[in-house]
Design an enzyme around this catalytic site. Structure first.
Site, short mmCIF file in Angstrom:
data_model
loop_
_atom_site.label_atom_id
_atom_site.label_comp_id
_atom_site.label_asym_id
_atom_site.label_seq_id
_atom_site.Cartn_x
_atom_site.Cartn_y
_atom_site.Cartn_z
N ASP A 115 0.88 -1.17 0.00
CA ASP A 115 0.00 0.00 0.00
C ASP A 115 0.92 1.22 0.00
OD1 ASP A 115 -1.64 2.14 0.61
OD2 ASP A 115 -2.30 1.36 2.55
N LYS A 174 2.96 11.25 -3.68
CA LYS A 174 1.92 10.56 -4.45
C LYS A 174 1.02 11.55 -5.19
CE LYS A 174 -1.57 6.97 -3.65
NZ LYS A 174 -2.13 6.09 -2.60
#
Ligand code: AMP
Length: 643
Positions: free
Chosen positions: A14, A81
């Site tokens: 993740d 991100k």
């Protein structure tokens, strides 16, 4: 068949905006990996000059980089991100929040510019930052597993476009990892709950995944399409996504900080006409206030109130209690904003869903621990959300399930349509009452009534157990919860209804309800997590081997409990009304009380030292001998009532 195994395990990763985790599928279940005490790695990288390092720069990843981000803002990269696969124009709205410089790179791609200790600067692409994080996770996995790791399943938000997905693959390659599959985060969450992993996956099952983290909110609606034929895995179609890239738990911390700051200002004699500017506080104070705010918020997820005490200066202390009610009214607009996005996602999914609702709701992200969030999401979708798995780990666990499916490791896992081991609760004396017996088919439901064994008990602990043996110590505890706030009542009077419900996905919900006071509490778990076929077989074998001994022990435990209640009850009445009995009956009763009491005492120290039939017979004889005393006590209490 075993070919993929030779290359080492495939891990599930993740790769989050704020935190990243790596997990593996082993022995029939996914598990988050931990090494040197780290399992949740902050997705933060600081760059330091180091002549010995390649390129003269050494990255520091994780907790250290996060903790000192405020100290070194110009060379600490967080939230990379948000830049992955995006152009500088795409991310313009994010720039004021990033704290470091973002510049235009090749083909207009956004990249970060860090300023090093000597004032020189260096540009890093978000892929490189993510690769540094992935490399760290890879190292963590290798330490935890004691073997090389070269392949990974990596999750991305459902709304990521092709270039964002490609950037994620590139980051993996830079980190020396072959990204064997990119999986949507909500899909991973569903896989973690076992949805879509069974051969009998339900056609058209729909799932809403509500993901509320620290700084972002996403909601997705998925539909499950089972695979054609044998052995394949199901396919999740993303029907819709919605959300807000600037909404999360940080906003709640900020609400509390504003409250504290306003009141502190007031305390300092500055009532500043209501308006004030938080930025006028020094950064260290702002950080401390934010930590206070976050801690109050997290405590209010468990407790009805939380307090802060801040020493402002010599002689001036700010003390404040925040109640759950006050907190909930403060955050209601924040929760409602997330529900607005859920409404949009449901509207967008309508053309596929028709008028039906969703079959399951999964909660992801640390902020879904807030009770009001759970409650409102449940009300919105009209279904109790899944909370059994840790909301911070559920995506990584699901990535590992996907990895397990790809490597063939997960095919030997337990079929969820039967409940492989019995489920029950602890009763007095350390025995187990089974509510759902092994090999029942899911969904399954059972209820049983219990009461208390001690006078004036205001809370009851419910220990949820799995296993075939009769005593708590030989079973596996799946979790404990407490039903509190019960008004004091004599032993045996509270009416505690315990309900066990295992749904088609194998999630167990336990609900306890004390009927006289209306108090309720509950717990959710996935009983099959962490269980392998071998283990189930071992547990079965053991239960056969110990069957006779276990039965005796359970019987003794029940006899101790019941005899103790009798002894107490009869003893009390004998004290009050004994003078109304003839001497012989009184002596006889006293003798029997003594003998049962002795047997119970011996049984408590060593259950083997008492023969259950003998104890049973002694208890029955005591009960029979006390009939006259019971009659006297009833008529006396009726007479008392008449007066
Ligand atoms: P995530 O981005 O999923 O790691 O979520 C982080 C957010 O969850 C932060 O805002 C945390 O303050 C919040 N959080 C973590 N634990 C709790 C809790 N027990 N109660 C309320 N919020 C929490």
């Amino acid at each position: 068949m075993n070919a993929p195994q030779e290359k080492g395990p495939i891990v599930g990763i993740d790769l989050g905006t704020t935190n990243s985790l790596v997990a593996v599928f082993e022995h029939g279940a996914p598990r988050v990996l931990e090494a040197r005490g780290v399992s949740i790695l902050p997705s933060v990288v600081r760059y330091e000059q180091d002549p010995a390092a390649p390129g003269g720069v050494r990255p520091v990843v994780g907790e250290d980089a996060k903790a000192r981000a405020v100290e070194f803002p110009a060379r600490t990269i967080s939230s990379a991100k948000r830049l992955m696969g995006r152009s500088i124009d795409d991310v313009r709205a994010d720039l004021p929040y990033l704290g470091y410089e973002v510049v235009r790179g090749e083909y207009g791609q956004a990249r970060a510019r860090v300023t090093l200790e000597d004032g020189s600067s260096r540009e890093v692409t978000p892929q490189e930052v993510s690769a540094t994080i992935l490399r760290e996770l890879r190292g963590l996995a290798e330490s935890a597993l004691g073997r090389d790791v070269g392949r990974a399943v990596v999750t991305v938000p459902a709304y990521f476009d092709d270039s964002q997905r490609q950037a994620t693959r590139d980051a993996g390659r830079l980190a020396g990892l072959e990204v064997v599959r990119i999986v949507n985060e909500p899909t991973a969450a569903a896989l973690a709950y076992g949805i879509g992993t069974r051969a009998d996956a339900r056609e058209g099952e729909t799932i809403a995944v509500y993901d509320l983290g620290g700084g972002t909110f996403d909601v997705s609606v998925l539909r499950l399409t089972p695979s054609e034929g044998e052995g394949g895995t199901s396919f999740f179609q993303v029907l819709s996504t919605s959300g807000d890239t600037r909404l999360g738990g940080d906003d709640v911390d900020h609400l509390l900080v504003s409250l504290f700051a306003r009141e502190i200002r007031g305390l300092m004699g500055d009532d500043g006409a209501g308006e004030f500017d938080l930025s006028s506080f020094p950064p260290a104070t702002r950080r401390a206030l934010k930590a206070f705010g976050e801690s109050v918020k997290c405590r209010l997820s468990e407790d009805e109130s939380a307090s802060v005490r801040i020493q402002i200066n010599e002689g001036l202390v700010y003390e404040r209690v925040v109640t759950r009610d006050e907190f909930e009214s403060m955050i209601t607009p924040w929760v409602e904003r997330t529900l607005g996005a859920c409404g949009r996602a449901m509207r967008d999914a309508r053309e596929h869903l028709g008028d039906g609702g969703v079959d399951a709701v999964i909660l992801v992200g640390g902020s879904t621990r807030v009770p009001l969030v759970r409650q409102r999401v449940g009300e919105f979708f009209g279904i109790e959300p899944y909370t059994a798995l840790d909301p911070d780990r559920v995506v990584a666990l699901g990535a590992a399930v996907q990895a397990g499916i790809l490597s063939g490791e997960a095919t030997g896992s337990l079929l969820l349509d039967v409940i492989p081991l019995s489920l029950g609760v602890e009763t007095a004396g350390g025995a187990v009452a089974k509510l759902i017996v092994r090999n029942s088919t899911a969904p399954a439901r059972a209820t049983e009534m219990f009461s208390t064994g001690v006078d004036g008990q205001t809370s009851i602990k419910i220990n949820v157990l799995q296993g075939e043996r009769e005593m708590v110590e030989d079973c596996r505890s799946l979790g404990v919860f407490e039903l509190s706030g019960i008004p004091p009542m004599p032993a045996g009077i509270p009416q505690l209804e315990v309900e066990f419900l295992v749904d088609a996905n194998g999630v167990l919900r336990v609900r306890a309800h004390e009927r006289r006071s209306g108090k309720r509490a509950g717990l959710q778990v996935v009983p099959n997590h962490g269980l392998t076929r071998d283990e189930v077989e071992r547990i079965e074998r053991e239960s056969y081997a110990h069957a006779r001994e276990d039965m005796t022990r359970h019987r003794i435990a029940d006899l101790i409990t019941n005899s103790s209640l009798d002894l107490k009850w009869i003893g009390e009445r004998l004290d009050r009304f004994g003078d109304k009995l003839d001497r012989a009956s009184r002596d006889d009763l006293q003798k029997r009380i003594k003998s049962v009491g002795e047997m119970v005492g011996r049984a408590r120290t060593d259950w083997r030292s008492v023969e259950p039939n003998a104890l049973h017979a002694a208890k029955e004889a005591l009960d029979r001998a006390s009939v006259r005393l019971q009659e006297i006590s009833i008529s006396e209490s009726l007479r008392d009532g008449e007066r």
